[in-house]
Design a protein around this motif. Structure first.
Motif, PDB file in Angstrom:
ATOM      1  N   ALA A 319       4.253   1.825  -7.312  1.00  0.00           N
ATOM      2  CA  ALA A 319       3.214   2.301  -6.397  1.00  0.00           C
ATOM      3  C   ALA A 319       3.054   1.353  -5.218  1.00  0.00           C
ATOM      4  O   ALA A 319       2.934   1.780  -4.061  1.00  0.00           O
ATOM      5  CB  ALA A 319       1.896   2.460  -7.152  1.00  0.00           C
ATOM      6  N   ALA A 320       3.095   0.047  -5.511  1.00  0.00           N
ATOM      7  CA  ALA A 320       2.943  -0.937  -4.435  1.00  0.00           C
ATOM      8  C   ALA A 320       4.121  -0.884  -3.474  1.00  0.00           C
ATOM      9  O   ALA A 320       3.940  -1.001  -2.247  1.00  0.00           O
ATOM     10  CB  ALA A 320       2.804  -2.336  -5.032  1.00  0.00           C
ATOM     11  N   SER A 323       3.894   2.256  -1.294  1.00  0.00           N
ATOM     12  CA  SER A 323       2.837   2.060  -0.302  1.00  0.00           C
ATOM     13  C   SER A 323       3.307   1.154   0.823  1.00  0.00           C
ATOM     14  O   SER A 323       3.051   1.431   2.007  1.00  0.00           O
ATOM     15  CB  SER A 323       1.605   1.463  -0.984  1.00  0.00           C
ATOM     16  OG  SER A 323       0.609   1.158  -0.048  1.00  0.00           O
ATOM     17  N   LEU A 326       5.659   3.106   3.140  1.00  0.00           N
ATOM     18  CA  LEU A 326       4.965   4.083   3.974  1.00  0.00           C
ATOM     19  C   LEU A 326       4.101   3.415   5.040  1.00  0.00           C
ATOM     20  O   LEU A 326       4.023   3.892   6.177  1.00  0.00           O
ATOM     21  CB  LEU A 326       4.121   5.001   3.093  1.00  0.00           C
ATOM     22  CG  LEU A 326       4.894   5.860   2.081  1.00  0.00           C
ATOM     23  CD1 LEU A 326       3.943   6.753   1.299  1.00  0.00           C
ATOM     24  CD2 LEU A 326       5.967   6.711   2.766  1.00  0.00           C
ATOM     25  N   HIS A 327       3.466   2.305   4.685  1.00  0.00           N
ATOM     26  CA  HIS A 327       2.682   1.565   5.686  1.00  0.00           C
ATOM     27  C   HIS A 327       3.603   1.026   6.787  1.00  0.00           C
ATOM     28  O   HIS A 327       3.271   1.106   7.984  1.00  0.00           O
ATOM     29  CB  HIS A 327       1.936   0.404   5.023  1.00  0.00           C
ATOM     30  CG  HIS A 327       0.605   0.780   4.448  1.00  0.00           C
ATOM     31  ND1 HIS A 327      -0.422   1.297   5.202  1.00  0.00           N
ATOM     32  CD2 HIS A 327       0.141   0.700   3.169  1.00  0.00           C
ATOM     33  CE1 HIS A 327      -1.466   1.530   4.434  1.00  0.00           C
ATOM     34  NE2 HIS A 327      -1.167   1.176   3.195  1.00  0.00           N
ATOM     35  N   ASP A 480      -5.116   7.585   4.265  1.00  0.00           N
ATOM     36  CA  ASP A 480      -5.863   7.025   3.129  1.00  0.00           C
ATOM     37  C   ASP A 480      -4.937   6.628   1.987  1.00  0.00           C
ATOM     38  O   ASP A 480      -5.219   6.895   0.811  1.00  0.00           O
ATOM     39  CB  ASP A 480      -6.930   8.009   2.630  1.00  0.00           C
ATOM     40  CG  ASP A 480      -8.007   8.275   3.679  1.00  0.00           C
ATOM     41  OD1 ASP A 480      -8.042   7.545   4.689  1.00  0.00           O
ATOM     42  OD2 ASP A 480      -8.790   9.216   3.495  1.00  0.00           O
ATOM     43  N   LEU A 481      -3.847   5.976   2.345  1.00  0.00           N
ATOM     44  CA  LEU A 481      -2.886   5.499   1.346  1.00  0.00           C
ATOM     45  C   LEU A 481      -3.520   4.364   0.547  1.00  0.00           C
ATOM     46  O   LEU A 481      -4.034   3.397   1.116  1.00  0.00           O
ATOM     47  CB  LEU A 481      -1.623   5.025   2.069  1.00  0.00           C
ATOM     48  CG  LEU A 481      -0.406   4.629   1.257  1.00  0.00           C
ATOM     49  CD1 LEU A 481       0.112   5.804   0.439  1.00  0.00           C
ATOM     50  CD2 LEU A 481       0.681   4.123   2.197  1.00  0.00           C
ATOM     51  N   HIS A 482      -3.481   4.485  -0.785  1.00  0.00           N
ATOM     52  CA  HIS A 482      -4.180   3.515  -1.623  1.00  0.00           C
ATOM     53  C   HIS A 482      -3.390   3.260  -2.901  1.00  0.00           C
ATOM     54  O   HIS A 482      -2.761   4.176  -3.452  1.00  0.00           O
ATOM     55  CB  HIS A 482      -5.580   4.040  -1.970  1.00  0.00           C
ATOM     56  CG  HIS A 482      -6.388   3.108  -2.818  1.00  0.00           C
ATOM     57  ND1 HIS A 482      -6.889   1.911  -2.344  1.00  0.00           N
ATOM     58  CD2 HIS A 482      -6.780   3.189  -4.119  1.00  0.00           C
ATOM     59  CE1 HIS A 482      -7.549   1.303  -3.320  1.00  0.00           C
ATOM     60  NE2 HIS A 482      -7.495   2.050  -4.403  1.00  0.00           N
ATOM     61  N   VAL A 483      -3.437   2.028  -3.371  1.00  0.00           N
ATOM     62  CA  VAL A 483      -2.797   1.635  -4.625  1.00  0.00           C
ATOM     63  C   VAL A 483      -3.848   1.015  -5.528  1.00  0.00           C
ATOM     64  O   VAL A 483      -4.619   0.139  -5.096  1.00  0.00           O
ATOM     65  CB  VAL A 483      -1.645   0.626  -4.387  1.00  0.00           C
ATOM     66  CG1 VAL A 483      -1.092   0.119  -5.718  1.00  0.00           C
ATOM     67  CG2 VAL A 483      -0.542   1.268  -3.566  1.00  0.00           C
ATOM     68  N   LEU A 488      -0.650   5.470  -7.227  1.00  0.00           N
ATOM     69  CA  LEU A 488      -0.555   5.640  -5.774  1.00  0.00           C
ATOM     70  C   LEU A 488      -1.296   6.903  -5.386  1.00  0.00           C
ATOM     71  O   LEU A 488      -1.146   7.948  -6.045  1.00  0.00           O
ATOM     72  CB  LEU A 488       0.916   5.756  -5.365  1.00  0.00           C
ATOM     73  CG  LEU A 488       1.208   6.076  -3.899  1.00  0.00           C
ATOM     74  CD1 LEU A 488       1.014   4.825  -3.049  1.00  0.00           C
ATOM     75  CD2 LEU A 488       2.635   6.599  -3.727  1.00  0.00           C
ATOM     76  N   SER A 489      -2.094   6.845  -4.344  1.00  0.00           N
ATOM     77  CA  SER A 489      -2.791   8.048  -3.889  1.00  0.00           C
ATOM     78  C   SER A 489      -2.797   8.104  -2.366  1.00  0.00           C
ATOM     79  O   SER A 489      -2.698   7.080  -1.687  1.00  0.00           O
ATOM     80  CB  SER A 489      -4.223   8.094  -4.419  1.00  0.00           C
ATOM     81  OG  SER A 489      -4.982   7.012  -3.918  1.00  0.00           O
ATOM     82  N   PHE A 490      -2.919   9.318  -1.838  1.00  0.00           N
ATOM     83  CA  PHE A 490      -3.012   9.543  -0.396  1.00  0.00           C
ATOM     84  C   PHE A 490      -3.525  10.949  -0.163  1.00  0.00           C
ATOM     85  O   PHE A 490      -3.603  11.780  -1.089  1.00  0.00           O
ATOM     86  CB  PHE A 490      -1.659   9.325   0.298  1.00  0.00           C
ATOM     87  CG  PHE A 490      -0.500  10.035  -0.348  1.00  0.00           C
ATOM     88  CD1 PHE A 490      -0.269  11.394  -0.147  1.00  0.00           C
ATOM     89  CD2 PHE A 490       0.379   9.334  -1.171  1.00  0.00           C
ATOM     90  CE1 PHE A 490       0.806  12.036  -0.743  1.00  0.00           C
ATOM     91  CE2 PHE A 490       1.465   9.965  -1.772  1.00  0.00           C
ATOM     92  CZ  PHE A 490       1.681  11.319  -1.562  1.00  0.00           C
TER      93      PHE A 490
END
Length: 550
Positions: A319-320, A323, A326-327, A480-483, A488-490
Motif C-alpha cells: 500500500a505504501a 501510494s 501515485l503521489h 484523497d490518497l491514504h495509507v 490503501l484508499s482513494f
C-alpha cells in the motif's frame, strides 16, 4: 520500395478520439497465442480464432507484439520489413482479416512498432553499411573509432557488452542499444523520421487503431556521443537483471531520453490525429520513468499514454509503495496519462514475481481496474498463470542465454497460452511448440476455468465490466490518497459520480472509517465490503471496499 507507395486506399473505423482513455488493452504475444497451421508457432489466423474469447473478456483493444518480417534474432523486435507479415505468422491478408473481425467484435487493434532500431538484415541497413556516401549512409548511427581503435564512447547494450559493433566494410562502429544485429536508426536524419511516419501511415490505412511504441525514449541519441556518467550503486534499480547486467551501472543521460525526441513525437501525434488513432509508449528507464511518462503524454501534442516499469518490478507493491508511485506521478505528470501493467512479455509473470495467493491475485486485479489511467493485461494474466520453469536447453531468448543462470531471461513468461486442459499442448498446437507448454499451466486452461464459477478468469471479466460501468474509474480524477497500515484508499470522481475505493493488501483483517457522507456499496460481485452496523468498514484479508456517494 518506399513505404508511401504501398499504402492502401481503405481507411479504418471512425472512432471517438478519446476511446483510449481508461481503456483495458489485452496484449497478445503472437508466437504463443494460438497455432492455426500445426507448425508449433502461433500466428495471425490463430488470433482470429480466439477473438471471440478476447471479446468475452470485455476488453477495449488488443495490442499485438511484432509480426513483421524478421530474422527473429529477437523474436520480431528485429524488423527487416516494416510493411509485411513474416511468413511464420501468415500474410497481409490474414492481418486484414484479423482487423476486420476484431472491429466486428468491437475490439480496437494496436500493433507494436519498433522504431528505434531495425534488423541488420533490413535493406536500409544493408545499403547504409555498404559505403559512407550512399543515399542511406546516414540512416544509422555510425562513428569512427577512437585513435586506439576502441568504441566512440562508453555506452552499453542492454543485452550485455558495448553498445557499439565494428563494421569491416565502412571501418566504423555502429550503435546498437540491444543485440548487435539490431542497429539503431539515426533520428537526426530527417529522411529516417519521414520514412518511419510513412510506416505508421501504412498500418493506419490498413485499419489499425494505434500503436504500442517499443522503447519510445530510445529514439534519439546525443549527437555529440558524450559518455554516460556512472550510476551510484544504491540507485541501480532496474527491473530486469539488475545485479548481473552492467547496463545498470550507468546513468543513461546521453544514449536515450534526449530532448529532440519530443519533436519527433509531436510529428507522430499529428499523424495519429489524422486517423483518430492513439499510441502507448514503453518508457524504458529505471530512474526517471514517471518523469518521462509525464513529458511524453502532456500537452495533448505527443503520445496519449505511456507505461513505465514501477509495477513491473520484483517486489510486490505494498500500500505504501503504490501510494508513493501515485503521489510521485501526480507531482511529475499532473497532465499525463499512465497505462498500468503488472505483467508483460519482458518480465516474470506477477503471480510468481509477487508470490500471490488466489485472493491476492483478485485483489490486485481489482486495484488495477480502479486506478486512474489505462490498463494493459498480458495474455494468460486472466488465468493466473505463474512463471514457467524452463531448462537451459529449452531457452530461446538471447537475453536469458547471455546471463543464465543468475537471470533466466524472458522465456518463462512467453510460453504458449493454454486453452484446453485435456488436449496435447494445452490446445495451443498439434505440433511441438516453439517453447514447451508449462505443466503447471495445464490445470489453469481456459476450458477448465470456464467451468469453475470461482475461477480467476471470471473475476477478470467481472472487474473489467465493473470498470466499464463506472465513468469515475475510466475517466475520473483520483484524490484523497491514504495509507493505513496495509490498506490503501482513494476517491475517484467524474461527472457527479464519487467512488471511494479501499484495498486491504495483506493476509490480516483491517478496519477503516469511511469519509463523511452517505455511501452505498457497489461491486458485491467483486467481494467488496461495505459499512457495518457500527459505521466502520471491516475488511477481510485481500478484500476491497467499493462504495459510491448518494
Amino acid at each position: 520500395m518506399s513505404v508511401q507507395t504501398l499504402l492502401q486506399p481503405e481507411r479504418g473505423l471512425e472512432l471517438s478520439p478519446e476511446w483510449w482513455r481508461g481503456a483495458v488493452i489485452y496484449q497478445i504475444y503472437p508466437r504463443s497465442y494460438q497455432d492455426s497451421n500445426g507448425d508449433g508457432i502461433g500466428d495471425l489466423r490463430g488470433i482470429v480464432e480466439r477473438l471471440p474469447y478476447i471479446a468475452s473478456l470485455g476488453v477495449d483493444a488488443i495490442w499485438i507484439s511484432p509480426f513483421f518480417t524478421s530474422p527473429m534474432k529477437d523474436f520480431g523486435y528485429d524488423v527487416s520489413d516494416y510493411c509485411d507479415v513474416d511468413p511464420m505468422f501468415g500474410a497481409l491478408s490474414d492481418f486484414d482479416a484479423l482487423v476486420g473481425m476484431a472491429h466486428k467484435l468491437g475490439i480496437k487493434v494496436l500493433i507494436d512498432l519498433v522504431l528505434s532500431h531495425t534488423s541488420d538484415q533490413h535493406p536500409w541497413f544493408k545499403e547504409s553499411r555498404a559505403s559512407r556516401d550512399n543515399a542511406r549512409a546516414n540512416w544509422y548511427v555510425w562513428s569512427d573509432a577512437k585513435p586506439d581503435g576502441t568504441p566512440p564512447n562508453n555506452w552499453l547494450s542492454i543485452f550485455g557488452g558495448s553498445a557499439w559493433a565494428w563494421d569491416t566494410t565502412r571501418c566504423q562502429y555502429y550503435l546498437h542499444n540491444f543485440l548487435s544485429s539490431q542497429p539503431d536508426l539515426n533520428f537526426h536524419e530527417p529522411a529516417v523520421q519521414e520514412e518511419l511516419l510513412n510506416v505508421a501511415r501504412f498500418w493506419l490505412e490498413r485499419g489499425v487503431n494505434g500503436f504500442r511504441l517499443d522503447t519510445i525514449n530510445f529514439y534519439v541519441h546525443d549527437y555529440q556521443l558524450r559518455n554516460n556518467p556512472p550510476l551510484p550503486p544504491e540507485q541501480r534499480n532496474s527491473t530486469i537483471a539488475p545485479a548481473v547486467n552492467p547496463y545498470n551501472y550507468q546513468e543513461h543521460i546521453y544514449d536515450k531520453n534526449q530532448p529532440e525526441n519530443l519533436d519527433f513525437l509531436r510529428r507522430f501525434r499529428a499523424v495519429l490525429d489524422t486517423y483518430g488513432a492513439c499510441a502507448v509508449g514503453e518508457v524504458g528507464d529505471a530512474q526517471k520513468g514517471l518523469e518521462i511518462l509525464g513529458e511524453y503524454t502532456s500537452g495533448g501534442d505527443k503520445v496519449q499514454m505511456c507505461y513505465a516499469f514501477e509495477f513491473l518490478a520484483a517486489d510486490s507493491p505494498s500500500a505504501a509503495r503504490i501510494s508513493a508511485v501515485l503521489h510521485h506521478l501526480d507531482h511529475v505528470a499532473p497532465d499525463g496519462w499512465a497505462c498500468w501493467a503488472f505483467s508483460n512479455h519482458d518480465v516474470p509473470r506477477h503471480i510468481s514475481r509477487w508470490d500471490l495467493s488466489p485472493a491476492a491475485a483478485r485483489a490486485y486485479a481489482t486495484l488495477m481496474m480502479c486506478l486512474r489511467g489505462s490498463v494493459c493485461l498480458y495474455q494468460g494474466e486472466e488465468l493466473g498463470l505463474p512463471e514457467a520453469e524452463l531448462c537451459f536447453e529449452d531457452l530461446q531468448d538471447p537475453y536469458g542465454i547471455q546471463f543464465w543462470p543468475e537471470f533466466k531471461g524472458r522465456d518463462g513468461c512467453r510460453t504458449p497460452m493454454v486453452w484446453t486442459g485435456a488436449v496435447v499442448n494445452g490446445g495451443f498446437s498439434t505440433a511441438l511448440p516453439w517453447l514447451p507448454v508449462a505443466r503447471e499451466h495445464v490445470g489453469l486452461a481456459v476450458d477448465m476455468q470456464e467451468r469453475a464459477p470461482d475461477a480467476l478468469l471470471h473475476h477478470y471479466r467481472r472487474v473489467i465490466a465493473f470498470r466499464r460501468a463506472h465513468r469515475a474509474l475510466t475517466h475520473g480524477s483520483l484524490r484523497d490518497l491514504h495509507v493505513s497500515g496495509d490498506t490503501l484508499s482513494f476517491i475517484r470522481e467524474e461527472a457527479g459520480e464519487v467512488m471511494f475505493c479501499a484495498f486491504n493488501l495483506s493476509h490480516d483483517p483491517a478496519t477503516l472509517y469511511l469519509p463523511d457522507g452517505h455511501w452505498v456499496p457497489v461491486g458485491q460481485e467483486l467481494n467488496s465490503s461495505g459499512p457495518g452496523e457500527d459505521g466502520l468498514v471491516h475488511l477481510g484479508p485481500w478484500q476491497p471496499c467499493l462504495v459510491v456517494k448518494r
